[in-house]
Design a protein around this motif. Sequence first.
Motif, short mmCIF file in Angstrom:
data_model
loop_
_atom_site.label_atom_id
_atom_site.label_comp_id
_atom_site.label_asym_id
_atom_site.label_seq_id
_atom_site.Cartn_x
_atom_site.Cartn_y
_atom_site.Cartn_z
N ARG A 59 0.82 -1.20 0.00
CA ARG A 59 0.00 0.00 0.00
C ARG A 59 0.86 1.25 0.00
O ARG A 59 1.91 1.28 0.62
CB ARG A 59 -0.90 0.02 1.23
CG ARG A 59 -2.04 -0.95 1.11
CD ARG A 59 -2.89 -0.92 2.36
NE ARG A 59 -3.93 -1.91 2.26
CZ ARG A 59 -5.05 -1.74 1.54
NH1 ARG A 59 -5.23 -0.60 0.88
NH2 ARG A 59 -5.95 -2.68 1.49
N TYR A 61 0.44 5.31 0.81
CA TYR A 61 -0.40 6.40 1.31
C TYR A 61 0.29 7.73 1.04
O TYR A 61 1.46 7.90 1.37
CB TYR A 61 -0.66 6.27 2.80
CG TYR A 61 -1.46 5.05 3.17
CD1 TYR A 61 -2.85 5.09 3.12
CD2 TYR A 61 -0.83 3.87 3.52
CE1 TYR A 61 -3.59 3.96 3.44
CE2 TYR A 61 -1.56 2.74 3.84
CZ TYR A 61 -2.95 2.79 3.80
OH TYR A 61 -3.69 1.69 4.09
N ASP A 66 -5.10 6.47 0.25
CA ASP A 66 -4.58 5.19 -0.23
C ASP A 66 -4.47 5.31 -1.74
O ASP A 66 -5.43 5.17 -2.48
CB ASP A 66 -5.55 4.07 0.16
CG ASP A 66 -5.04 2.72 -0.29
OD1 ASP A 66 -4.03 2.67 -1.00
OD2 ASP A 66 -5.68 1.71 0.08
#
Lengths: 258, 303
Positions: A59, A61, A66
């Motif tokens: 992921r 950020y 996100d």
Amino acid sequence: MIRFENVSKVYARGARPALDQVSVDVERGEFVFLVGASGSGKSTFLSLVLREQRPTRGRVYVAGRDVANLSGWRVPTLRRQLGVVFQDFRLLQNKTVHENVAFALQVIGKPRHVIRDTVPEVLDMVGLAGKGKRMPTELSGGEQQRAAIARAIVNRPQILLADEPTGNLDPTTSLGIMRLLDRINRTGTTVIMATHDDEIVNEMRRRVVELSDGVVVRDEARGGYGEREAILPDVGASPVLDAPGSGTRAPVQTVRGS
Amino acid sequence: MRFQFVLGEVVSGLRRNTTMVVAVVLVTFVSLTFVGAAALLQAQIGKLKDDWYDLVEVSVFLCPEGSVSPTCATGEATDDQIDAVRQVIDTELSSQVSKVYFESKQQAFEAFSERYPDGYQGTQLTADDMQASLRLKLTDAEQFAVVSDVLSGRDGVEIVEDQRAVFEPLFRTLNVATLLAAGLAGVMLLAAVLLITTTIRLSAVSRRKETEIMRLVGASNLFIQLPFLLEGALAAVLGSLLAGGGLWLAVRFMVSDWLERSVDWVAYVSEVDVFRVAPLLVVMAVALAALSSFFMLNRYTRI
């Protein structure tokens, strides 16, 4: 401000990953150098932040979003919080410096009076006061990069990404650009700069994240560029350049006469 | 601000690509002229057909006042004569005729007035100048000879007419012409789509740097693509307007000024019909541009 959680990026199936399980956390207002050899994954790192690419795994950020799962129509909103600077400046050659900077505001629909007020202010800040009417070709490399930086920060982004901003500049000019980036950083903007320039990294003593083959091999709070390989390996007195790899004298070839 | 900026981009894009834009205008012009021609040919067929044409095959015209036909010696067909004819149709021709409509003089006049609102060749007619008729739909259109044999020569029947024999060859010609025009239109439309696509691609490539900067500073998709869309649409609409103009000139000078004077008993398409077709052409042009843009932009200016 920016967080990578076990991020991997594989461009072609079966190929070596450009980024491999990278986890990095950049706080608001930090200044981070991203170092490493060509092909180590620096550009992939930046393009993931910009959401030009999506990670294969993990992921990303950016400013609380996100990014990997951001839907396409929200990408512009993300990019309005980011400024980008490149090695090759990427100024529009048919527009003046002022127009180049104004362009960044025009295309996101800022009203004319805002542009009229902001652009000279920013040009002033990057040290191009009075040069707004010049064409990019009439500027030195350093000035062109200043114009590019002005364009990147004119919308007051929270994050400034710089991909080898000093790569095309001589050391003195580079120093000026670094002072400018430092000043921008001091106003609260998070700066991430990918670079090869060891002198700059060593002198600035900021956080250094080093990538090698897509893996973070070093993350130091006040690091230097790191060890460089010597240009010539120490192999004694033998003329290595004449006989690559052997270190011994090349056999003398006899020229057969006719 | 936005509007002015987009407009400026469109103008500069058009200027940069002048030759391609001219090509797009011309190709849409030609293709839509064919489309319009096909539409006008069909309109012409519609004008030639009267209200009964698609409904019936045979018209049995009943004696009007003052007919010289021997079966009309007693003057205008009386109700009794008409009833007798209907009787024959219902009994002797019951297997050939599937439907019978009666058109009175008044009804004929109303239909006539609708087709020729300004009177016919300068004369104002009344219901009494019309002719009552029985309109027959046959179970099999080929049976005309039988029906004609049975009904011709009866009292009150002036003439039995096979409607289709008169107009069918003409309609066939017009329909073939329509097909031809539509076919050519199809080919040209394809060329137009390809050309618009290429133009947009060229435009996108020549503005690659701008587009890239726009993407990076967070311009919306629509904002990036709008200039390209407008360029294609503008060129196509210009072409459609030219096509409308071309058709108008053709109808004005070839049909209204020339055909109508040489063969004046036919109702021709008029400039009004062109004005009816022209908006459709503009809509088609926009759709064309939108279609090609859609394909292109998704490939060349994606965020």
